[in-house]
Write a protein that holds these residues in place. Structure first.
Motif, PDB file in Angstrom:
ATOM      1  N   ASP A  20      25.856   8.602 -15.855  1.00 15.85           N
ATOM      2  CA  ASP A  20      25.405   7.237 -16.112  1.00 15.85           C
ATOM      3  C   ASP A  20      25.263   6.567 -14.751  1.00 15.85           C
ATOM      4  N   PHE A  21      24.010   6.361 -14.318  1.00 14.00           N
ATOM      5  CA  PHE A  21      23.740   5.802 -12.997  1.00 14.00           C
ATOM      6  C   PHE A  21      23.430   4.307 -13.094  1.00 14.00           C
ATOM      7  N   VAL A  22      23.715   3.600 -12.021  1.00 15.53           N
ATOM      8  CA  VAL A  22      23.259   2.231 -11.829  1.00 15.53           C
ATOM      9  C   VAL A  22      22.582   2.157 -10.458  1.00 15.53           C
ATOM     10  N   VAL A  23      21.392   1.556 -10.419  1.00 16.35           N
ATOM     11  CA  VAL A  23      20.618   1.492  -9.174  1.00 16.35           C
ATOM     12  C   VAL A  23      21.226   0.425  -8.265  1.00 16.35           C
ATOM     13  N   ARG A  24      21.487   0.798  -7.015  1.00 15.67           N
ATOM     14  CA  ARG A  24      22.057  -0.119  -6.033  1.00 15.67           C
ATOM     15  C   ARG A  24      21.023  -0.462  -4.957  1.00 15.67           C
ATOM     16  N   ARG A  25      21.064   0.188  -3.817  1.00 16.66           N
ATOM     17  CA  ARG A  25      20.134  -0.115  -2.732  1.00 16.66           C
ATOM     18  C   ARG A  25      18.952   0.847  -2.740  1.00 16.66           C
ATOM     19  N   THR A  26      17.842   0.398  -2.166  1.00 16.10           N
ATOM     20  CA  THR A  26      16.641   1.238  -2.060  1.00 16.10           C
ATOM     21  C   THR A  26      16.054   1.113  -0.662  1.00 16.10           C
ATOM     22  N   HIS A  27      15.485   2.194  -0.190  1.00 12.93           N
ATOM     23  CA  HIS A  27      14.756   2.226   1.086  1.00 12.93           C
ATOM     24  C   HIS A  27      13.471   3.003   0.812  1.00 12.93           C
ATOM     25  N   LEU A  28      12.372   2.273   0.538  1.00 16.23           N
ATOM     26  CA  LEU A  28      11.122   2.889   0.126  1.00 16.23           C
ATOM     27  C   LEU A  28      10.103   2.829   1.253  1.00 16.23           C
ATOM     28  N   ALA A  29       9.283   3.866   1.318  1.00 22.57           N
ATOM     29  CA  ALA A  29       8.229   3.911   2.339  1.00 22.57           C
ATOM     30  C   ALA A  29       7.134   2.911   2.001  1.00 22.57           C
ATOM     31  N   SER A  30       6.409   2.482   3.005  1.00 24.04           N
ATOM     32  CA  SER A  30       5.283   1.572   2.786  1.00 24.04           C
ATOM     33  C   SER A  30       4.173   2.287   2.013  1.00 24.04           C
ATOM     34  N   ASP A  31       3.269   1.504   1.446  1.00 22.21           N
ATOM     35  CA  ASP A  31       2.192   2.090   0.643  1.00 22.21           C
ATOM     36  C   ASP A  31       1.295   3.006   1.477  1.00 22.21           C
ATOM     37  N   ASP A  32       1.044   2.632   2.729  1.00 22.02           N
ATOM     38  CA  ASP A  32       0.190   3.460   3.594  1.00 22.02           C
ATOM     39  C   ASP A  32       0.861   4.794   3.925  1.00 22.02           C
ATOM     40  N   LEU A  33       2.158   4.743   4.242  1.00 19.27           N
ATOM     41  CA  LEU A  33       2.878   5.972   4.559  1.00 19.27           C
ATOM     42  C   LEU A  33       3.033   6.853   3.322  1.00 19.27           C
ATOM     43  N   PHE A  34       3.279   6.233   2.179  1.00 23.79           N
ATOM     44  CA  PHE A  34       3.416   7.008   0.941  1.00 23.79           C
ATOM     45  C   PHE A  34       2.085   7.665   0.572  1.00 23.79           C
ATOM     46  N   LYS A  35       0.979   6.955   0.783  1.00 25.35           N
ATOM     47  CA  LYS A  35      -0.339   7.520   0.516  1.00 25.35           C
ATOM     48  C   LYS A  35      -0.643   8.665   1.474  1.00 25.35           C
ATOM     49  N   LEU A  36      -0.212   8.523   2.734  1.00 28.45           N
ATOM     50  CA  LEU A  36      -0.409   9.593   3.709  1.00 28.45           C
ATOM     51  C   LEU A  36       0.382  10.843   3.341  1.00 28.45           C
ATOM     52  N   SER A  37       1.575  10.667   2.790  1.00 30.15           N
ATOM     53  CA  SER A  37       2.401  11.815   2.409  1.00 30.15           C
ATOM     54  C   SER A  37       1.823  12.576   1.222  1.00 30.15           C
ATOM     55  N   LEU A  38       0.969  11.930   0.437  1.00 26.35           N
ATOM     56  CA  LEU A  38       0.348  12.579  -0.727  1.00 26.35           C
ATOM     57  C   LEU A  38      -0.984  13.244  -0.395  1.00 26.35           C
ATOM     58  N   LYS A  39      -1.432  13.107   0.839  1.00 21.71           N
ATOM     59  CA  LYS A  39      -2.736  13.651   1.217  1.00 21.71           C
ATOM     60  C   LYS A  39      -2.723  15.172   1.171  1.00 21.71           C
ATOM     61  N   GLN A  40      -3.788  15.746   0.618  1.00 25.48           N
ATOM     62  CA  GLN A  40      -3.914  17.196   0.483  1.00 25.48           C
ATOM     63  C   GLN A  40      -5.057  17.704   1.358  1.00 25.48           C
ATOM     64  N   PRO A  41      -4.967  18.948   1.816  1.00 24.90           N
ATOM     65  CA  PRO A  41      -6.076  19.524   2.598  1.00 24.90           C
ATOM     66  C   PRO A  41      -7.349  19.629   1.762  1.00 24.90           C
ATOM     67  N   LYS A  42      -8.495  19.570   2.440  1.00 23.52           N
ATOM     68  CA  LYS A  42      -9.767  19.649   1.731  1.00 23.52           C
ATOM     69  C   LYS A  42      -9.961  20.997   1.053  1.00 23.52           C
ATOM     70  N   ALA A  43      -9.336  22.036   1.607  1.00 22.22           N
ATOM     71  CA  ALA A  43      -9.498  23.377   1.029  1.00 22.22           C
ATOM     72  C   ALA A  43      -8.871  23.476  -0.359  1.00 22.22           C
ATOM     73  N   LEU A  44      -7.878  22.626  -0.659  1.00 21.93           N
ATOM     74  CA  LEU A  44      -7.217  22.678  -1.964  1.00 21.93           C
ATOM     75  C   LEU A  44      -7.921  21.843  -3.018  1.00 21.93           C
ATOM     76  N   LYS A  45      -8.808  20.933  -2.589  1.00 24.74           N
ATOM     77  CA  LYS A  45      -9.483  20.075  -3.555  1.00 24.74           C
ATOM     78  C   LYS A  45     -10.573  20.864  -4.274  1.00 24.74           C
ATOM     79  N   ALA A  46     -10.669  20.653  -5.570  1.00 26.84           N
ATOM     80  CA  ALA A  46     -11.667  21.365  -6.368  1.00 26.84           C
ATOM     81  C   ALA A  46     -13.067  20.862  -6.014  1.00 26.84           C
ATOM     82  N   LYS A  47     -13.979  21.789  -5.768  1.00 22.34           N
ATOM     83  CA  LYS A  47     -15.339  21.417  -5.430  1.00 22.34           C
ATOM     84  C   LYS A  47     -16.073  20.945  -6.678  1.00 22.34           C
TER      85      LYS A  47
END
Length: 308
Positions: free
Chosen positions: A222-249
């Motif tokens: 049984d958890f209770v949420v306390r503190r959070t340290h979240l990345a900015s939207d730009d950094l989070f979007k950068l971390s989700l970036k995939q190589p072009k070779a993996l994208k479906a043509k």
């Protein structure tokens, strides 16, 4: 240049293979997790880390020694351990009067802390306390999330993403029915997160599809949420970036409807409908006089001429 960023040229074939294993790849390795005890971890936190390690094995590293560090104030120690053990996920457990039974879930991006969410353990039931059969090591679990908070709140949305990253296991192309043995259920209600672990029991149903029952296996939190340290939207979007070779043509002239039916568009030359073979009937048969009249008609043009 810091010690973490210094590039060391390999001197042996073994060290060369080790560095090649850590180089960026199109299909990355399975995410490993490290579980670290703080300098003042109590028995509850220690046992909780051991139970999570049992679920996460063999893609986890459990540090048995205590480490005097505070992730929300100084993250260099975690980044050092992450690079040393090649782990992109971590849990840091600690206990003090202000924040008792504390677990910090986090993940790395390029060996730097991306997200951290601090969860307090209000109630905990270990694997040993529940006397039932356990799942074998390395079983890929089914993850179920219940509660509107996982979709409405940004903190809970990141927490859901963090749980998926942590417990998803290896990526597989297919799973047989008998391999569905473990279920992890997360419920978000009234500012709390309830984590339950179940073993799937397949009973006889009189037909080909078995009757499914869930038996609690542990651990239970049984958890209770306390503190959070979240990345900015730009950094989070950068971390989700995939190589072009993996994208479906994208395939031209192909579309799908709402039911998944595949449609294709083909290009054909203009057809001469006068030569189209129709049903052979006496009423549709052309007479010689009709052919002669069509040849005697004058040719007219419908081209428009621009007037001044």
């Amino acid at each position: 240049m810091s010690g973490l960023d210094r590039v060391v040229k390999p001197k042996t074939k073994r060290s060369k293979r080790f560095q090649e294993h850590r180089e960026p790849k199109l299909n990355e390795n399975i995410k490993n997790a490290m579980l670290i005890k703080g300098g003042n971890a109590n028995n509850t936190v220690t046992q909780a880390l051991k139970d999570i390690y049992a679920i996460k094995k063999p893609y986890a590293v459990l540090y048995k020694k205590k480490n005097m560090t505070r992730p929300f104030e100084d993250q260099t120690s975690l980044e050092f351990f992450a690079k040393k053990s090649d782990c992109s996920l971590f849990i840091f457990g600690s206990h003090n009067k202000k924040r008792p039974n504390d677990l910090i879930f986090g993940r790395m991006y390029d060996y730097h802390v991306l997200d951290m969410i601090e969860l307090g353990v209000e109630k905990y039931v270990s694997l040993k306390e529940i006397k039932n059969c356990k799942c074998p090591e390395g079983t890929k679990p089914l993850l179920i999330f219940a509660g509107d908070a996982f979709e409405m709140s940004e903190d809970y949305r990141r927490l859901k993403s963090l749980f998926i990253d942590f417990f998803r296991g290896p990526t597989v192309s297919g799973v047989r029915l008998a391999g569905l043995e473990h279920v992890l259920h997360f419920t978000a209600v009234d500012g709390k997160v309830f984590m339950r672990s179940y073993k799937v029991l397949m009973k006889k149903s009189g037909c080909r599809t078995p009757r499914i029952e869930l038996e609690e296996m542990g651990p239970s939190f049984d958890f209770v949420v306390r503190r959070t340290h979240l990345a900015s939207d730009d950094l989070f979007k950068l971390s989700l970036k995939q190589p072009k070779a993996l994208k479906a043509k994208k395939k031209k002239n192909i579309s799908h409807d709402a039911f998944g039916t595949k449609f294709g568009r083909i290009h054909m030359q203009k057809q001469d409908l006068s030569k189209l073979q129709t049903r052979k009937m006496k009423g549709l048969k052309k007479r010689p006089s009709d052919t002669m009249e069509a040849e005697d008609e004058p040719i007219t043009s419908t081209k428009k001429v621009k007037q001044n």
